[in-house]
Design an enzyme around this catalytic site. Structure first.
Site, PDB file in Angstrom:
ATOM      1  N   HIS A 134       4.900  -9.702  10.821  1.00  0.00           N
ATOM      2  CA  HIS A 134       5.697  -9.509   9.599  1.00  0.00           C
ATOM      3  C   HIS A 134       7.168  -9.739   9.936  1.00  0.00           C
ATOM      4  O   HIS A 134       7.674  -9.206  10.930  1.00  0.00           O
ATOM      5  CB  HIS A 134       5.571  -8.088   9.058  1.00  0.00           C
ATOM      6  CG  HIS A 134       4.213  -7.740   8.549  1.00  0.00           C
ATOM      7  ND1 HIS A 134       3.649  -8.319   7.441  1.00  0.00           N
ATOM      8  CD2 HIS A 134       3.291  -6.844   9.008  1.00  0.00           C
ATOM      9  CE1 HIS A 134       2.455  -7.808   7.232  1.00  0.00           C
ATOM     10  NE2 HIS A 134       2.201  -6.915   8.169  1.00  0.00           N
ATOM     11  N   HIS A 163       0.819  -1.230   0.000  1.00  0.00           N
ATOM     12  CA  HIS A 163       0.000   0.000   0.000  1.00  0.00           C
ATOM     13  C   HIS A 163       0.852   1.279   0.000  1.00  0.00           C
ATOM     14  O   HIS A 163       0.674   2.204   0.790  1.00  0.00           O
ATOM     15  CB  HIS A 163      -1.102   0.009   1.063  1.00  0.00           C
ATOM     16  CG  HIS A 163      -0.706  -0.128   2.512  1.00  0.00           C
ATOM     17  ND1 HIS A 163       0.332   0.544   3.084  1.00  0.00           N
ATOM     18  CD2 HIS A 163      -1.271  -0.844   3.509  1.00  0.00           C
ATOM     19  CE1 HIS A 163       0.404   0.242   4.369  1.00  0.00           C
ATOM     20  NE2 HIS A 163      -0.564  -0.604   4.641  1.00  0.00           N
ATOM     21  N   TYR A 169      10.366   0.019   8.924  1.00  0.00           N
ATOM     22  CA  TYR A 169       8.999  -0.352   9.286  1.00  0.00           C
ATOM     23  C   TYR A 169       8.441   0.611  10.337  1.00  0.00           C
ATOM     24  O   TYR A 169       7.323   1.107  10.227  1.00  0.00           O
ATOM     25  CB  TYR A 169       9.031  -1.788   9.818  1.00  0.00           C
ATOM     26  CG  TYR A 169       7.696  -2.404  10.087  1.00  0.00           C
ATOM     27  CD1 TYR A 169       7.048  -3.170   9.124  1.00  0.00           C
ATOM     28  CD2 TYR A 169       7.072  -2.252  11.320  1.00  0.00           C
ATOM     29  CE1 TYR A 169       5.827  -3.757   9.379  1.00  0.00           C
ATOM     30  CE2 TYR A 169       5.853  -2.836  11.579  1.00  0.00           C
ATOM     31  CZ  TYR A 169       5.233  -3.591  10.608  1.00  0.00           C
ATOM     32  OH  TYR A 169       4.021  -4.163  10.865  1.00  0.00           O
ATOM     33  N   ASP A 192      -4.008  -7.957   5.332  1.00  0.00           N
ATOM     34  CA  ASP A 192      -2.818  -8.804   5.213  1.00  0.00           C
ATOM     35  C   ASP A 192      -2.799  -9.895   6.286  1.00  0.00           C
ATOM     36  O   ASP A 192      -2.092 -10.887   6.151  1.00  0.00           O
ATOM     37  CB  ASP A 192      -1.520  -7.972   5.253  1.00  0.00           C
ATOM     38  CG  ASP A 192      -1.466  -6.958   6.376  1.00  0.00           C
ATOM     39  OD1 ASP A 192      -2.527  -6.482   6.805  1.00  0.00           O
ATOM     40  OD2 ASP A 192      -0.360  -6.624   6.823  1.00  0.00           O
ATOM     41  N   HIS A 240      -5.672  -8.469  14.664  1.00  0.00           N
ATOM     42  CA  HIS A 240      -5.771  -7.240  13.850  1.00  0.00           C
ATOM     43  C   HIS A 240      -6.496  -7.588  12.547  1.00  0.00           C
ATOM     44  O   HIS A 240      -6.215  -8.636  11.947  1.00  0.00           O
ATOM     45  CB  HIS A 240      -4.344  -6.746  13.585  1.00  0.00           C
ATOM     46  CG  HIS A 240      -4.214  -5.564  12.693  1.00  0.00           C
ATOM     47  ND1 HIS A 240      -5.135  -4.538  12.655  1.00  0.00           N
ATOM     48  CD2 HIS A 240      -3.234  -5.227  11.795  1.00  0.00           C
ATOM     49  CE1 HIS A 240      -4.722  -3.638  11.767  1.00  0.00           C
ATOM     50  NE2 HIS A 240      -3.583  -4.028  11.237  1.00  0.00           N
ATOM     51  N   HIS A 271      -1.614  -0.611  15.210  1.00  0.00           N
ATOM     52  CA  HIS A 271      -1.767   0.709  14.668  1.00  0.00           C
ATOM     53  C   HIS A 271      -3.176   1.000  14.160  1.00  0.00           C
ATOM     54  O   HIS A 271      -3.404   2.046  13.528  1.00  0.00           O
ATOM     55  CB  HIS A 271      -0.748   0.923  13.533  1.00  0.00           C
ATOM     56  CG  HIS A 271      -1.026   0.077  12.311  1.00  0.00           C
ATOM     57  ND1 HIS A 271      -1.100   0.635  11.071  1.00  0.00           N
ATOM     58  CD2 HIS A 271      -1.307  -1.211  12.138  1.00  0.00           C
ATOM     59  CE1 HIS A 271      -1.356  -0.305  10.170  1.00  0.00           C
ATOM     60  NE2 HIS A 271      -1.473  -1.424  10.805  1.00  0.00           N
ATOM     61  N   ASP A 300       1.355  -6.298  14.210  1.00  0.00           N
ATOM     62  CA  ASP A 300       2.206  -5.417  13.403  1.00  0.00           C
ATOM     63  C   ASP A 300       3.393  -4.827  14.174  1.00  0.00           C
ATOM     64  O   ASP A 300       4.434  -4.523  13.576  1.00  0.00           O
ATOM     65  CB  ASP A 300       1.381  -4.257  12.843  1.00  0.00           C
ATOM     66  CG  ASP A 300       0.648  -4.638  11.564  1.00  0.00           C
ATOM     67  OD1 ASP A 300       1.176  -5.466  10.803  1.00  0.00           O
ATOM     68  OD2 ASP A 300      -0.446  -4.106  11.334  1.00  0.00           O
ATOM     69  N   GLU A 330      -6.661  -5.789   9.614  1.00  0.00           N
ATOM     70  CA  GLU A 330      -6.167  -5.360   8.294  1.00  0.00           C
ATOM     71  C   GLU A 330      -5.958  -6.612   7.432  1.00  0.00           C
ATOM     72  O   GLU A 330      -5.538  -7.674   7.921  1.00  0.00           O
ATOM     73  CB  GLU A 330      -4.876  -4.543   8.426  1.00  0.00           C
ATOM     74  CG  GLU A 330      -4.556  -3.828   7.122  1.00  0.00           C
ATOM     75  CD  GLU A 330      -3.526  -2.692   7.250  1.00  0.00           C
ATOM     76  OE1 GLU A 330      -2.954  -2.502   8.338  1.00  0.00           O
ATOM     77  OE2 GLU A 330      -3.304  -2.000   6.233  1.00  0.00           O
TER      78      GLU A 330
HETATM   79 FE1  FEO Z   1      -1.824  -3.395   9.874  1.00  0.00          FE
HETATM   80 FE2  FEO Z   1       0.257  -5.820   8.750  1.00  0.00          FE
HETATM   81  O1  FEO Z   1      -1.329  -4.883   8.900  1.00  0.00           O
END
Ligand code: FEO
Length: 395
Positions: free
Chosen positions: A225, A24, A192, A82, A78, A145, A164, A80
């Site tokens: 991640h 993104h 990051y 991903d 989370h 986040h 994250d 999001e």
């Molecule tokens: Fe906030 Fe890795 O997604």
């Protein structure tokens, strides 16, 4: 695949995305991973999922350990996509699984994936969930986040799964910090933080303090991640504490672009002035660098000098894009200065200064504008500007 154990009966079952280069808008030059974890206990528990394009990998990795239909609990740290976009598929396979998330997480799951998720059970900060031999503790991480974010902590193993937070966009064969190059790991962890967590520094600092004061210790930090911090989890905690406090080096980042070379000449003269004062300088021309790289360089810089030629009475587009990105990420406690060349009316330097002031940045005044091509006197002004900012950085 070789089974990857974090501890006895705790497995990594995520996916490595070697080829992603644009997350993104964040340029992920070393790829990324989507980490999910499986715990075998009386209640078989999956913590987070992966991006939907990798759901086959997730299912294959779980299947090497246990039939995915046997999953009892799914924890959504989370929403999001991903991390959650394989959830609808997994939930169809593990039909009897109970899904747990934060309260806001439940709302977000319904808003993303529809009414199938109205049965999600919500957990609160500090709540515990017994799996059998092991116990999960949930830690509210609102706005770290996203509003729905939470961390999961495995009490008996002292493993924190903070989604994250503490992550890096880094694809690699190794899954742990002792299996990858330390320099590369910290470079990606820095990038990051700068690109994802920088505007949330005060929240990060408060959360770290809260976790430390609660007596919770981490033998391992397993983010969603990149690499799992096994050898030295304190290293990333210390780095986050420093970044969240806005600690900087005696460093100046010069971010600019140029049309016919005039602003480039100015940038080089400014850098020479700064370097002559013994300050570290990083120059980034924005048609050769991207916003994610530039913001990473700014994280630990005490001053940021931005140069743009005037194009159509405004900023050069690459510099305008950088300014928009930087304002959104709210770098704290830095000196900002602006410079650039113009042909007749000008406007770029004024525009950048106004934008920075409006964002609450400390702006060094006045900006430095040069008509057409800088002559020797103009370049001397640039050199002096570099020296002056360097002195302020060292002060
Ligand atoms: Fe906030 Fe890795 O997604």
């Amino acid at each position: 695949m070789v089974k990857i154990n974090l501890a006895r009966d705790i497995y990594w079952v995520g996916a490595v995305d070697w080829n992603i280069r644009d997350f993104h808008g964040y340029i992920t030059s070393r790829g990324s991973t989507y980490n999910a974890y499986l715990i075998l206990d009386d209640k078989v528990t999956l913590i987070d999922t992966v991006k939907h394009t990798f759901s086959d990998d997730l299912i294959a990795h779980i299947s090497e350990i246990i039939n995915p239909e046997k999953i009892d609990y799914i924890i959504v740290n989370h929403v999001e996509m991903d991390h959650s976009s394989s959830l609808p598929r997994i939930a169809k396979i593990a039909k009897n699984a109970t899904i747990f998330s934060s309260e806001r997480g439940k709302d977000a799951l319904i808003e993303h994936y529809g009414p199938d998720f109205t049965g999600v059970k919500t957990v609160k900060n500090g709540e515990e969930l017994k799996l059998g031999e092991r116990t999960l503790k949930f830690i509210d991480a609102t706005m770290l986040h996203w509003p729905d974010s939470m961390f999961t902590y495995i009490i008996e193993d002292k493993i924190l799964m903070p989604n994250d937070a503490f992550g890096q966009h880094l694809a690699s064969g190794g899954r742990f910090d002792d299996e990858v190059d330390d320099h590369v790991l910290m470079e990606e962890a820095t990038k990051y933080y700068a690109n994802i967590l920088m505007p949330l520094g005060p929240l990060v600092a408060r959360k770290i303090q809260e976790v430390v004061q609660s007596g919770l210790t981490c033998c391992m930090i397993a983010p969603s991640h990149g690499i799992i911090w096994r050898k030295d989890p304190d290293k990333i905690i210390k780095a986050y504490t420093s970044w969240a406090a806005g600690e900087t080096k005696t460093k100046i980042a010069i971010v600019y672009d140029t049309m016919w070379g005039s602003t480039d000449k100015m940038a080089r003269a400014i850098s020479e002035g700064a370097i002559s004062e013994g300050v570290e300088v990083k120059m980034l021309k924005m048609r050769s660098s991207d916003n994610s790289e530039a913001i990473t360089e700014i994280l630990e810089a005490k001053a940021v000098l931005v140069g743009s030629p005037t194009l159509n009475n405004g900023m050069f587009p690459t510099v305008g894009s950088f300014m928009t990105y930087a304002v959104g990420l709210k770098p704290k406690d830095k000196i900002w200065g602006f410079f650039g060349s113009f042909g007749w009316g000008g406007g770029a330097v004024r525009g950048m200064s106004e934008m920075a002031r409006k964002a609450g940045f400390e702006v060094h005044e006045p900006g430095l504008e040069i008509k057409y091509v800088p002559d020797e006197e103009d370049l001397k002004k640039c050199l002096d500007l570099g020296k002056q900012i360097a002195k302020e950085v060292k002060a």
